[in-house]
Structure formats: structure tokens, C-alpha cells
Design a protein around this motif. Structure first.
Motif, mmCIF file in Angstrom:
data_model
loop_
_atom_site.group_PDB
_atom_site.id
_atom_site.type_symbol
_atom_site.label_atom_id
_atom_site.label_comp_id
_atom_site.label_asym_id
_atom_site.label_seq_id
_atom_site.Cartn_x
_atom_site.Cartn_y
_atom_site.Cartn_z
ATOM 1 N N PRO A 14 17.028 6.644 1.293
ATOM 2 C CA PRO A 14 16.353 7.889 1.682
ATOM 3 C C PRO A 14 15.039 8.129 0.931
ATOM 4 O O PRO A 14 14.058 8.579 1.527
ATOM 5 C CB PRO A 14 17.392 8.963 1.349
ATOM 6 C CG PRO A 14 18.703 8.265 1.470
ATOM 7 C CD PRO A 14 18.447 6.886 0.957
ATOM 8 N N ALA A 15 15.017 7.827 -0.370
ATOM 9 C CA ALA A 15 13.782 7.993 -1.151
ATOM 10 C C ALA A 15 12.694 7.067 -0.632
ATOM 11 O O ALA A 15 11.532 7.469 -0.493
ATOM 12 C CB ALA A 15 14.056 7.711 -2.626
ATOM 13 N N ALA A 16 13.051 5.830 -0.335
ATOM 14 C CA ALA A 16 12.082 4.864 0.184
ATOM 15 C C ALA A 16 11.565 5.287 1.554
ATOM 16 O O ALA A 16 10.363 5.158 1.845
ATOM 17 C CB ALA A 16 12.709 3.472 0.254
ATOM 18 N N ASN A 17 12.455 5.800 2.384
ATOM 19 C CA ASN A 17 12.035 6.236 3.728
ATOM 20 C C ASN A 17 11.082 7.428 3.654
ATOM 21 O O ASN A 17 10.105 7.493 4.402
ATOM 22 C CB ASN A 17 13.262 6.583 4.563
ATOM 23 C CG ASN A 17 14.115 5.362 4.883
ATOM 24 O OD1 ASN A 17 13.612 4.234 4.886
ATOM 25 N ND2 ASN A 17 15.398 5.572 5.130
ATOM 26 N N ARG A 18 11.368 8.373 2.760
ATOM 27 C CA ARG A 18 10.463 9.524 2.584
ATOM 28 C C ARG A 18 9.089 9.062 2.121
ATOM 29 O O ARG A 18 8.056 9.563 2.579
ATOM 30 C CB ARG A 18 11.049 10.512 1.568
ATOM 31 C CG ARG A 18 12.223 11.322 2.074
ATOM 32 C CD ARG A 18 12.479 12.520 1.166
ATOM 33 N NE ARG A 18 12.699 12.133 -0.220
ATOM 34 C CZ ARG A 18 13.888 11.807 -0.727
ATOM 35 N NH1 ARG A 18 14.969 11.829 0.052
ATOM 36 N NH2 ARG A 18 14.003 11.481 -1.995
ATOM 37 N N PHE A 19 9.088 8.100 1.214
ATOM 38 C CA PHE A 19 7.814 7.603 0.691
ATOM 39 C C PHE A 19 7.005 6.914 1.786
ATOM 40 O O PHE A 19 5.791 7.111 1.885
ATOM 41 C CB PHE A 19 8.068 6.640 -0.468
ATOM 42 C CG PHE A 19 6.815 6.110 -1.105
ATOM 43 C CD1 PHE A 19 6.032 6.926 -1.910
ATOM 44 C CD2 PHE A 19 6.412 4.800 -0.903
ATOM 45 C CE1 PHE A 19 4.859 6.446 -2.493
ATOM 46 C CE2 PHE A 19 5.259 4.307 -1.486
ATOM 47 C CZ PHE A 19 4.477 5.139 -2.288
ATOM 48 N N ASN A 20 7.653 6.130 2.596
ATOM 49 C CA ASN A 20 6.948 5.439 3.678
ATOM 50 C C ASN A 20 6.394 6.419 4.707
ATOM 51 O O ASN A 20 5.316 6.186 5.273
ATOM 52 C CB ASN A 20 7.878 4.419 4.338
ATOM 53 C CG ASN A 20 7.903 3.091 3.591
ATOM 54 O OD1 ASN A 20 6.953 2.327 3.632
ATOM 55 N ND2 ASN A 20 8.994 2.834 2.881
ATOM 56 N N ARG A 21 7.112 7.512 4.941
ATOM 57 C CA ARG A 21 6.572 8.540 5.835
ATOM 58 C C ARG A 21 5.345 9.201 5.211
ATOM 59 O O ARG A 21 4.369 9.514 5.907
ATOM 60 C CB ARG A 21 7.641 9.589 6.141
ATOM 61 C CG ARG A 21 8.744 9.088 7.072
ATOM 62 C CD ARG A 21 9.572 10.241 7.626
ATOM 63 N NE ARG A 21 10.292 10.960 6.574
ATOM 64 C CZ ARG A 21 11.524 10.654 6.182
ATOM 65 N NH1 ARG A 21 12.178 9.624 6.734
ATOM 66 N NH2 ARG A 21 12.126 11.370 5.242
ATOM 67 N N ALA A 22 5.372 9.388 3.905
ATOM 68 C CA ALA A 22 4.235 9.999 3.211
ATOM 69 C C ALA A 22 2.992 9.126 3.313
ATOM 70 O O ALA A 22 1.863 9.633 3.412
ATOM 71 C CB ALA A 22 4.593 10.239 1.742
ATOM 72 N N LEU A 23 3.182 7.797 3.290
ATOM 73 C CA LEU A 23 2.039 6.885 3.380
ATOM 74 C C LEU A 23 1.299 7.027 4.715
ATOM 75 O O LEU A 23 0.120 6.675 4.813
ATOM 76 C CB LEU A 23 2.506 5.437 3.210
ATOM 77 C CG LEU A 23 3.035 5.037 1.829
ATOM 78 C CD1 LEU A 23 3.594 3.621 1.861
ATOM 79 C CD2 LEU A 23 1.947 5.145 0.765
ATOM 80 N N LYS A 24 1.985 7.550 5.724
ATOM 81 C CA LYS A 24 1.372 7.709 7.044
ATOM 82 C C LYS A 24 0.569 9.004 7.168
ATOM 83 O O LYS A 24 -0.183 9.182 8.130
ATOM 84 C CB LYS A 24 2.449 7.652 8.124
ATOM 85 C CG LYS A 24 3.169 6.307 8.173
ATOM 86 C CD LYS A 24 4.310 6.307 9.180
ATOM 87 C CE LYS A 24 5.043 4.968 9.177
ATOM 88 N NZ LYS A 24 6.182 4.950 10.130
ATOM 89 N N LYS A 25 0.722 9.887 6.191
ATOM 90 C CA LYS A 25 -0.010 11.159 6.226
ATOM 91 C C LYS A 25 -0.443 11.546 4.806
ATOM 92 O O LYS A 25 0.025 12.545 4.241
ATOM 93 C CB LYS A 25 0.853 12.253 6.850
ATOM 94 C CG LYS A 25 2.281 12.321 6.328
ATOM 95 C CD LYS A 25 3.095 13.392 7.022
ATOM 96 C CE LYS A 25 4.513 13.458 6.448
ATOM 97 N NZ LYS A 25 5.322 14.514 7.098
#
Length: 493
Positions: A14-25
Motif C-alpha cells: 500500500p505504501a508503494a502504491n500511494r507513492f507511485n500515484r504521487a509520482l503521477k501528480k
């Protein structure tokens, strides 16, 4: 893959997924973080004393600007201080809060998940985290005992089952004893898969110790290792055979650490030697991601501002490819608009976020193996040497024949061996320099006296296309000199 590694990967996903979403915005992520940090700032005694209502009114600071109020930077309790090199002094203390430690925790989870999903196929998960010996007297404040303490308790508990860590090694005060104990522990870990260190020279020191003492180590471990491993140690060691399961070495690999990392790649063919990105005591700033083919900023934990060469300030989403910037950070431990004195280059973009390559410290810092000597500190050291008759002096780093420093003088009225000994003693007022010396990462500082020193350096720089009349000889040269120039300087005529 080990079932425990698979479970761990699912826990941190979950932490990794949140971070990857942040990289898109990146713009939205940074703006939200900025609001949170500004709220923290206004709640602190430091923030209240400044009576500021807009972010840009917060002054851009260096350590000496906030040293007197270091305990008032955050309203959150300080759980410990970590010592690092100071920008204009021998050392500085960085306050850590639970929120700041969670930032490091988050960085580790993102990094580990990327390796589990995209990296080598780990089976044992056995890992050595860099543990620094207590080679100097303990400080009066609470500091970290080993690098795993950058992480939260739950994560340390999980990792403890995989760690290679001889009990009490962090309390050893003797460098030789430390190297011996650590060498034994690593040799016992036949299933070692991951080595996580800071400077590549640290690992090289340990490998050199193993090579020089392999027979002694073989005898001391004879009853604890297999006959095959014992015979491997009796002969001059081949490191790739000693650790057949090794898959990853994580270490600095940029700027002055690049050569050391390349040496490790040659010693361990087939092993992934991965750069750590930009990771400092003050904050986790960038992290390597395999799909990104570079290092991305920790944009959901650290608010970034970037100063270009003209002094203009830019936000993360405003950066341009191939440009060089100096980083200004704001983090969750109480450092706001803090000049970290690291320079980065934008290499490319991953999703919508710029990837940043560390290219070095600002020109005031020399850093061969992590000692981070500042020009003002060097100036103070030289002021305490008997150099009254000296007209020219400059302090220069070199990797020839090993990492070390040379004080270059045009004349000296004192015995140079005595002068070099006093110089090295004074330099060890810096904890990082002393640590590197005690571990043999740095050789002792030496003296070269050459009446033509200034001319030789000037001519060398003119061959690089610089104008002789515009040249300045700094008290601290930050670029290591090469073999040719060192030979020329050593040739007194």
C-alpha cells in the motif's frame, strides 16, 4: 521466493502504491505537503517567533542560522538527535521526531517493495545493514546505534529475523577489533543476499581486511563453517565464491563515490550494485526505482525547492531536463526551507516527476568517503598550524594511491612529518573525518612543500581552458587531483 519475503511485500505494497500515484501528480502532492508543513511550522516555537503568514516569508537557512533554537523547531517531541557533519563547523545535531522517522520508514518500504517486485529474486532475505562502531567517546545526547534505527519499531522487528548483526558490535571502540568481528559475522552468513552500506569504501575496507587475514579468520571460524568454506578461506579469497547468494549491494555511487561503486561491481560480477540516491541525515530526498531507471524524489515526505545558478527558486514540477539545481528542503522534523547544500541534475522524467542525479556538494565541501570537510573548518584547522612564513597553502583531496588529503605549501619552517601529524590530529575534530581515519577509509593527511605550487596549479587550470588572471586558489580544493598533477607537485625542483 521465501514466503516471508512475499508476505512482507504484501504488507508494504500500500505504501508503494500511494507513492507511485504521487509520482503521477507531483504538483498536487507537493502543494498538499507544503500546507501540512506550514501548519507544523506555525505551531512550533520557532514559527511563532517569526510571526509569518506566507510560506515564502520563511527564511532560507543553513544550520548555523537555527543552531541556537534547534530544540524549538517542532512542536512534536524529539526522540533523539543524530550527529552529522556541519556546514561551517566540525559537527551538527539533527533532531528526529516520530514523523521524520516515519519519512525514512516510508522510503525504505517503497525501496524494498520495488526490489521485491522488480529486482533480483531473493530467497533468503538475509541482509547486512551498515553498523558504525563507536570509535569516539559516546555523545551526551541520544543518537542512533545502527542504521536500522532509522526505521519504526514494527519494521525493525520484522527485519530482525533477516539481519546479520553480531551482538554488541556497535559498542566496539577499536577499529581493528570492529573489522575482525564484522568480517567474522559476514563470513558466517553464507546465505547473505543483501549488503546495505553508505560509502563503498567502507565495504572495501572490510574486504581488504578479510583478504589480509583470511587464514586467521579461517582458523577462528573452522568449527562454525563447512569444510568447503574453510578451504575457500585458506586460499586468497574470491569474494563472489564466499557469498554465492549475494544479489544486491546498496551504496552511494554518485560523484566521488562512483569509482568505489565501480570497484564493487568488478569484485562482485553479477551482483546488482544500486546507488542509494540522495539520502542524508536530515531527510530522505531521492530513492532509486528500477522501472524509473533513476532516482525519484520522496515528494510525499519532503517539500522541495530548487535554486538555479542565477538564484531563482523553482518548485519540483517546474524543473527542466539537464538543468542543475541546489536543493532546499522542508521536512517533518522541523527543518523548514533548509539549504542542504547538495546539487542535482534533472536526468529525465518518470511519470510526471523529474528524476534527480546527485552531482556533488556545493563548492565548499570536499567529500571522498563521507567525511564532508567544509572550507571554513579546514581554514580553522590551518589557522592552528605554525604556518606564519607560508605564503601559499591549499588543501587538496586525492585518490592516489588511496583516498587521502594533502596540504600543499610553498614553504614550511617546521618539520613536515611533525606538521602532518598535527594536521591530521586537528582534522579529527570532525567526527566523520576521524571515523574514516579509524576505519582506514582515509589515509593520514600529508604535506607537500613546493615553492612553485601556485604556478603549477595555475598552469594546470589554464590547460582546462581557464584564464590565469581569473584564477582563485581556494583553501579547500573540492575536486580530487589526478596522478599526473600529484606527480608534478611532488617533484620539487
Amino acid at each position: 521466493m521465501n514466503i516471508f519475503i512475499q508476505i512482507f511485500g504484501k504488507i508494504i505494497a500500500p505504501a508503494a502504491n500511494r507513492f507511485n500515484r504521487a509520482l503521477k501528480k507531483p504538483e498536487i502532492t507537493q502543494k498538499n505537503l507544503q500546507k501540512e508543513l506550514f501548519r507544523r511550522f506555525t505551531q512550533s516555537e520557532y514559527g511563532k517567533s517569526l510571526n509569518i503568514i506566507h510560506w515564502r516569508q520563511i527564511p532560507i537557512v543553513e544550520y548555523q542560522d537555527i543552531e541556537s533554537c534547534i530544540n524549538n523547531l517542532t512542536s512534536e517531541p524529539i526522540i533523539f538527535y543524530e550527529k552529522t557533519s556541519g556546514s561551517r563547523s566540525a559537527a551538527k545535531l539533527i533532531p528526529y521526531t516520530k514523523a521524520l522517522r516515519r519519512s525514512f520508514n516510508h522510503m525504505f518500504c517503497v525501496w524494498a517493495h520495488d526490489l521485491i517486485v522488480n529486482g533480483p529474486k531473493f530467497s533468503t532475505g538475509r541482509i547486512y545493514f551498515c553498523i558504525s562502531p563507536q570509535l569516539t567517546p559516546p555523545a551526551d545526547v541520544t543518537t542512533l546505534q545502527d542504521d536500522s534505527q532509522y526505521l519504526d519499531g514494527w519494521l525493525r522487528a520484522i527485519l530482525s529475523h533477516f539481519l546479520v548483526s553480531p551482538p554488541g558490535i556497535q559498542h566496539i571502540h577499536n577499529a581493528e577489533e570492529f573489522k575482525h568481528k564484522l568480517s567474522q559475522a559476514l563470513l558466517l552468513a553464507e546465505d547473505l543476499e543483501i549488503i546495505s552500506i553508505w560509502s563503498p569504501s567502507f565495504l572495501k575496507v572490510i574486504l581488504d581486511y578479510i583478504y589480509s587475514h583470511h587464514k586467521q579468520l579461517a582458523e577462528s571460524l573452522k568449527t562454525k563453517i563447512s569444510a568447503e568454506r574453510y578451504n575457500l578461506l585458506l586460499a586468497p579469497p574470491e569474494y563472489s565464491k564466499l557469498w554465492r547468494h549475494l544479489k544486491l549491494i546498496s551504496c552511494w555511487d554518485s560523484a566521488n563515490a562512483a569509482d568505489g561503486a565501480q570497484t564493487l561491481r568488478k569484485l562482485f560480477p553479477g551482483v546488482l550494485v544500486q546507488g542509494k540516491g540522495l539520502l542524508a541525515t536530515e531527510a530522505p530526498m531521492t530513492i532509486p526505482l528500477i522501472p524509473a531507471k533513476g532516482c525519484v524524489p520522496m515528494l510525499d515526505e519532503v517539500f522541495f525547492e530548487f535554486e538555479d545558478e542565477k538564484g531563482n527558486i523553482h518548485l519540483l514540477h517546474e524543473l527542466k531536463k539537464a538543468e542543475v539545481y541546489e536543493i532546499i528542503i522542508s521536512q517533518k522534523g522541523g527543518l523548514y526551507r533548509y539549504r542542504i547544500k547538495d546539487r542535482v541534475r534533472v536526468t529525465h522524467f518518470y511519470h510526471a516527476t523529474p528524476c534527480l542525479e546527485f552531482i556533488g556538494r556545493t563548492q565548499e565541501i570536499s567529500d571522498l568517503v563521507g567525511e564532508k570537510l567544509h572550507s571554513e573548518f579546514v581554514r580553522q584547522v590551518l589557522d592552528n598550524l605554525p604556518l606564519a612564513e607560508t605564503n601559499f597553502k591549499t588543501f587538496i583531496p586525492t585518490h592516489i594511491p588511496t583516498a587521502r588529503y594533502i596540504l600543499l605549501l610553498d614553504t614550511a619552517n617546521t618539520d613536515t612529518l611533525e606538521l602532518a601529524e598535527k594536521l591530521d590530529t586537528l582534522l579529527q575534530q570532525s567526527p566523520q573525518y576521524r571515523h574514516a581515519r579509524l576505519l582506514d577509509q582515509l589515509a593520514p593527511a600529508s604535506i607537500i612543500v613546493n615553492p612553485h605550487a601556485a604556478e603549477i596549479l595555475s598552469l594546470h587550470k589554464t590547460r582546462e581552458g581557464k584564464k590565469w588572471g581569473d584564477l582563485k586558489h581556494d583553501i579547500l580544493n573540492t575536486v580530487p587531483i589526478n596522478r599526473e598533477l600529484l606527480s608534478e607537485l611532488s617533484n620539487v625542483f
